[in-house]
Design a protein around this motif. Structure first.
Motif, mmCIF file in Angstrom:
data_model
loop_
_atom_site.group_PDB
_atom_site.id
_atom_site.type_symbol
_atom_site.label_atom_id
_atom_site.label_comp_id
_atom_site.label_asym_id
_atom_site.label_seq_id
_atom_site.Cartn_x
_atom_site.Cartn_y
_atom_site.Cartn_z
ATOM 1 N N ASP A 138 2.274 12.239 8.562
ATOM 2 C CA ASP A 138 3.372 11.382 8.139
ATOM 3 C C ASP A 138 2.833 10.299 7.193
ATOM 4 O OD1 ASP A 138 2.382 9.204 9.712
ATOM 5 O OD2 ASP A 138 3.521 9.890 11.444
ATOM 6 N N GLU A 139 3.749 9.688 6.485
ATOM 7 C CA GLU A 139 3.374 8.736 5.448
ATOM 8 C C GLU A 139 2.539 7.581 5.989
ATOM 9 O OE1 GLU A 139 5.805 7.222 1.748
ATOM 10 O OE2 GLU A 139 6.342 6.008 3.500
ATOM 11 N N ALA B 99 -4.965 5.534 5.763
ATOM 12 C CA ALA B 99 -6.159 6.074 5.110
ATOM 13 C C ALA B 99 -6.461 5.326 3.816
ATOM 14 C CB ALA B 99 -5.971 7.558 4.835
ATOM 15 N N LEU B 100 -5.418 4.914 3.107
ATOM 16 C CA LEU B 100 -5.628 4.150 1.872
ATOM 17 C C LEU B 100 -6.239 2.787 2.157
ATOM 18 C CD1 LEU B 100 -2.461 4.959 -0.262
ATOM 19 C CD2 LEU B 100 -4.814 5.608 -0.737
ATOM 20 N N PHE B 101 -5.889 2.182 3.280
ATOM 21 C CA PHE B 101 -6.519 0.909 3.648
ATOM 22 C C PHE B 101 -8.010 1.118 3.925
ATOM 23 C CE2 PHE B 101 -2.231 -0.828 4.577
ATOM 24 C CZ PHE B 101 -2.363 -2.039 3.913
ATOM 25 N N MET C 142 0.833 -1.198 0.000
ATOM 26 C CA MET C 142 0.000 0.000 0.000
ATOM 27 C C MET C 142 0.870 1.251 0.000
ATOM 28 S SD MET C 142 -3.170 0.863 -0.239
ATOM 29 C CE MET C 142 -4.314 -0.321 0.486
ATOM 30 N N ARG C 143 1.984 1.204 0.689
ATOM 31 C CA ARG C 143 2.895 2.340 0.679
ATOM 32 C C ARG C 143 3.381 2.634 -0.736
ATOM 33 N NH1 ARG C 143 7.931 4.087 0.585
ATOM 34 N NH2 ARG C 143 8.689 2.046 -0.039
ATOM 35 N N THR C 144 3.617 1.560 -1.504
ATOM 36 C CA THR C 144 4.030 1.715 -2.891
ATOM 37 C C THR C 144 2.956 2.428 -3.703
ATOM 38 O OG1 THR C 144 5.404 -0.269 -2.774
ATOM 39 C CG2 THR C 144 4.767 0.494 -4.972
ATOM 40 N N LEU C 145 1.700 2.100 -3.449
ATOM 41 C CA LEU C 145 0.601 2.775 -4.150
ATOM 42 C C LEU C 145 0.543 4.251 -3.775
ATOM 43 C CD1 LEU C 145 -2.268 0.120 -3.968
ATOM 44 C CD2 LEU C 145 -0.909 0.771 -5.960
ATOM 45 N N TRP C 146 0.785 4.556 -2.508
ATOM 46 C CA TRP C 146 0.807 5.952 -2.078
ATOM 47 C C TRP C 146 1.928 6.708 -2.793
ATOM 48 C CZ3 TRP C 146 -1.214 10.185 -0.672
ATOM 49 C CH2 TRP C 146 -0.478 11.198 -0.067
ATOM 50 N N GLN C 147 3.091 6.099 -2.867
ATOM 51 C CA GLN C 147 4.212 6.728 -3.558
ATOM 52 C C GLN C 147 3.902 6.931 -5.041
ATOM 53 O OE1 GLN C 147 7.132 8.030 -2.504
ATOM 54 N NE2 GLN C 147 6.479 7.705 -0.387
ATOM 55 N N THR C 148 3.187 5.980 -5.623
ATOM 56 C CA THR C 148 2.804 6.104 -7.036
ATOM 57 C C THR C 148 1.859 7.275 -7.235
ATOM 58 O OG1 THR C 148 3.072 3.710 -7.344
ATOM 59 C CG2 THR C 148 1.773 4.888 -8.995
ATOM 60 N N MET C 149 0.926 7.459 -6.309
ATOM 61 C CA MET C 149 0.036 8.620 -6.381
ATOM 62 C C MET C 149 0.829 9.918 -6.317
ATOM 63 S SD MET C 149 -3.325 7.787 -4.049
ATOM 64 C CE MET C 149 -4.569 6.594 -4.595
ATOM 65 N N LEU C 150 1.791 9.980 -5.395
ATOM 66 C CA LEU C 150 2.609 11.181 -5.270
ATOM 67 C C LEU C 150 3.409 11.452 -6.540
ATOM 68 C CD1 LEU C 150 4.038 10.895 -1.638
ATOM 69 C CD2 LEU C 150 2.288 12.481 -2.454
ATOM 70 N N HIS C 151 3.972 10.399 -7.105
ATOM 71 C CA HIS C 151 4.756 10.557 -8.338
ATOM 72 C C HIS C 151 3.866 11.001 -9.501
ATOM 73 C CE1 HIS C 151 7.935 7.603 -6.592
ATOM 74 N NE2 HIS C 151 8.145 8.837 -6.196
ATOM 75 N N ALA C 152 2.651 10.452 -9.542
ATOM 76 C CA ALA C 152 1.717 10.847 -10.602
ATOM 77 C C ALA C 152 1.362 12.326 -10.489
ATOM 78 C CB ALA C 152 0.455 9.992 -10.534
ATOM 79 N N ALA D 117 -6.676 13.578 -4.751
ATOM 80 C CA ALA D 117 -6.902 15.009 -4.540
ATOM 81 C C ALA D 117 -7.045 15.347 -3.068
ATOM 82 C CB ALA D 117 -8.143 15.470 -5.310
ATOM 83 N N VAL D 118 -7.823 14.556 -2.346
ATOM 84 C CA VAL D 118 -8.023 14.863 -0.931
ATOM 85 C C VAL D 118 -6.828 14.437 -0.084
ATOM 86 C CG1 VAL D 118 -10.525 14.819 -1.134
ATOM 87 C CG2 VAL D 118 -9.340 12.733 -0.467
ATOM 88 N N LEU D 119 -6.241 13.290 -0.406
ATOM 89 C CA LEU D 119 -5.139 12.806 0.422
ATOM 90 C C LEU D 119 -3.867 13.629 0.218
ATOM 91 C CD1 LEU D 119 -5.507 8.910 0.327
ATOM 92 C CD2 LEU D 119 -6.394 10.551 1.991
ATOM 93 N N ILE D 120 -3.535 13.914 -1.021
ATOM 94 C CA ILE D 120 -2.321 14.689 -1.288
ATOM 95 C C ILE D 120 -2.474 16.112 -0.758
ATOM 96 C CG2 ILE D 120 -0.881 15.672 -3.113
ATOM 97 C CD1 ILE D 120 -1.394 13.091 -4.714
ATOM 98 N N SER D 121 -3.659 16.674 -0.863
ATOM 99 C CA SER D 121 -3.888 18.018 -0.338
ATOM 100 C C SER D 121 -3.776 18.043 1.186
ATOM 101 C CB SER D 121 -5.251 18.543 -0.783
ATOM 102 O OG SER D 121 -5.295 18.652 -2.194
ATOM 103 N N CYS D 122 -4.296 17.020 1.848
ATOM 104 C CA CYS D 122 -4.152 16.923 3.302
ATOM 105 C C CYS D 122 -2.695 16.718 3.694
ATOM 106 C CB CYS D 122 -4.997 15.769 3.837
ATOM 107 S SG CYS D 122 -6.757 16.118 3.948
ATOM 108 N N PHE D 123 -1.995 15.921 2.915
ATOM 109 C CA PHE D 123 -0.579 15.668 3.150
ATOM 110 C C PHE D 123 0.196 16.980 3.128
ATOM 111 C CE2 PHE D 123 3.578 13.976 1.362
ATOM 112 C CZ PHE D 123 3.979 13.350 2.532
ATOM 113 N N GLY D 124 -0.139 17.836 2.172
ATOM 114 C CA GLY D 124 0.534 19.117 2.070
ATOM 115 C C GLY D 124 0.083 20.120 3.119
ATOM 116 N N GLN D 125 -1.216 20.105 3.427
ATOM 117 C CA GLN D 125 -1.772 21.095 4.349
ATOM 118 C C GLN D 125 -1.440 20.791 5.807
ATOM 119 O OE1 GLN D 125 -3.497 23.851 3.638
ATOM 120 N NE2 GLN D 125 -4.451 24.410 5.585
ATOM 121 N N TYR D 126 -1.554 19.507 6.190
ATOM 122 C CA TYR D 126 -1.442 19.146 7.598
ATOM 123 C C TYR D 126 -0.172 18.387 7.952
ATOM 124 C CZ TYR D 126 -6.373 20.427 7.490
ATOM 125 O OH TYR D 126 -7.553 21.108 7.329
#
Length: 288
Positions: free
Chosen positions: A136-137, A143-145, A43-53, A124-133
């Motif tokens: 940590d990874e 949240a992805l689970f 799942m962490r790999t999927l999160w990283q893929t979202m960030l890279h995208a 959109a919601v997760l990356i924005s929260c990651f930036g705003q708040y």
């Protein structure tokens, strides 16, 4: 995964005193025959893929049809002017949803969440929260689970296919997944997660799938924005303690029933809805 109802996940959480994400993670690991650590790493790999995208968004890219591209950058530029009605945080969500959905139309690498056509909502919601708040990874992976658990239940009880259930099964479900994920990030309860997901589905129930010229561009890209903003409001309503009169699982069942009642022209065929308008038909003739 063994769950076919969000109520079952909630019950498992309350019985084991574990958070929603952990119950989903352990069930997935058991079904896959791997360790929870391996499941988390995947799942962490999927999160990283979202960030890279997201980082790889190309404002100059255009889809093969010429119908899509650049709007995400245009909105971001407008947002930078400081005069938007939505403000910086909601504006960032809108820009990110547009950019990710455009990247899909331009054949860039994305994470289908749950489908390619709805790929902009959850990031959109997760990356924005990651930036705003500055979460940590690990919190984002959790949240992805939560999102995955919601999506899996909908897949088991109803459908994730626009061709079978309309856009309510794509952007609608993506919105439900995102709403639950947001509640998880804010450390809401399992019941609040299910409530938020149910709210999101109810709000978009009946949304048709009507891609102009049969392409996942118009109105699909901008519907990702609606899915993301709907998720935000539904998460806040659930966190505020608002109660759902219709249980989330019944909302999923209603989605299935509505999808079955939809005319074929409203299920990804590119014949009805917006795709059936005079202008849409003219566009289709030009690009096909």
């Amino acid at each position: 995964m063994a769950f076919s109802a969000l109520a079952d996940i909630v019950a498992a959480c309350e019985q084991s005193q574990q958070p929603f994400w952990q119950v989903v993670c352990e069930a997935e690991a058991k079904d896959a025959g791997v360790t929870t650590a391996q499941t988390i790493e995947k799942m962490r790999t999927l999160w990283q893929t979202m960030l890279h995208a997201a980082a790889g968004y190309d404002a100059t890219a255009r889809s093969a049809s010429g119908l899509s591209g650049g709007d995400g950058a245009l909105f971001a530029s407008y947002l930078a002017g400081g005069n938007s009605l939505c403000g910086s945080f909601c504006g960032a969500i809108i820009a990110q949803a547009l950019q990710m959905a455009e990247s899909n139309a331009c054949m860039k690498r994305i994470v289908a969440a749950p489908t390619a056509g709805s790929c902009g909502v959850l990031p959109a919601v997760l990356i924005s929260c990651f930036g705003q708040y500055a979460y940590d990874e690990a919190r984002l992976v959790e949240a992805l689970f939560v999102a995955a658990g919601i999506g899996q239940v909908v897949a088991a009880r109803a459908t994730l296919s626009g061709a079978e259930g309309g856009c309510q099964a794509e952007v609608g479900v993506a919105s439900a997944m995102a709403a639950g994920a947001l509640v998880s990030l804010k450390q809401g309860s399992a019941r609040q997660i299910a409530t938020a997901a149910g709210f999101a589905l109810q709000n978009l129930l009946g949304l048709v799938c009507d891609p102009v010229a049969g392409l996942v561009e118009i109105p699909c890209i901008k519907r990702n924005v609606i899915g993301a903003m709907n998720a935000l409001s539904c998460a806040d309503m659930a966190l505020a303690g608002l109660q759902a009169h219709i249980p989330a699982d019944e909302a999923i069942d209603a989605l299935k029933a509505v999808g079955a009642q939809m005319h074929a022209d409203l299920r990804e065929t590119g014949r009805g809805g917006l795709a059936g308008t005079k202008t849409a038909q003219q566009i289709a003739k030009i690009i096909t």
